[in-house]
Scaffold this active site. Structure first.
Site, short mmCIF file in Angstrom:
data_model
loop_
_atom_site.label_atom_id
_atom_site.label_comp_id
_atom_site.label_asym_id
_atom_site.label_seq_id
_atom_site.Cartn_x
_atom_site.Cartn_y
_atom_site.Cartn_z
CG ASP A 160 -1.85 1.15 1.30
OD1 ASP A 160 -2.38 1.54 0.25
OD2 ASP A 160 -2.06 1.69 2.40
CG ASP A 215 -1.56 7.54 1.68
OD1 ASP A 215 -0.55 8.24 1.49
OD2 ASP A 215 -2.65 7.76 1.12
#
Length: 111
Positions: free
Chosen positions: A11, A13
């Site tokens: 991912d 963030d």
């Protein structure tokens, strides 16, 4: 030798960057080293423009696979190979039913 039978997905963030932040040189060095050993990719909720702001304009070149917008677009070796939209995926009728459900649900909330 690089393992082609293993993929590591990240991912953006809170994993590759601080939330809404830019990637660090240390993280880029780690990713380069990891990519020499296994296939790597990104799955993120933001669009490609936002992910380029965080990971750099060359982000498609840094990863073997890149899936912005939660996979609505898909890149392999920097080239777009699949793209869809929520509406195209669900179809007009299901999309309208979902919208109506959400609006009724929100209208019935006790705030």
């Amino acid at each position: 030798a690089r393992r082609a039978d293993c993929i590591v997905l990240f991912d953006v963030d809170g994993t590759l960057t601080k939330p809404r932040g830019a990637v660090t040189d240390e993280m880029l060095a780690f990713l380069k080293e990891l990519r020499s050993k296994v296939v790597i990719g990104v799955v993120g909720g933001s669009d490609l423009k936002k992910q380029k702001e965080q990971l750099g304009d060359n982000c498609l070149e840094l990863f073997d696979f890149f899936f912005p917008e939660n996979g609505l677009a898909a890149y392999k070796q920097g080239a777009l190979f699949s793209e869809t939209s929520f509406k195209d995926h669900l179809g007009e009728e299901k999309m309208q039913r979902l919208i109506n459900f959400c609006l009724r649900y929100i209208a019935d909330l006790d705030i």
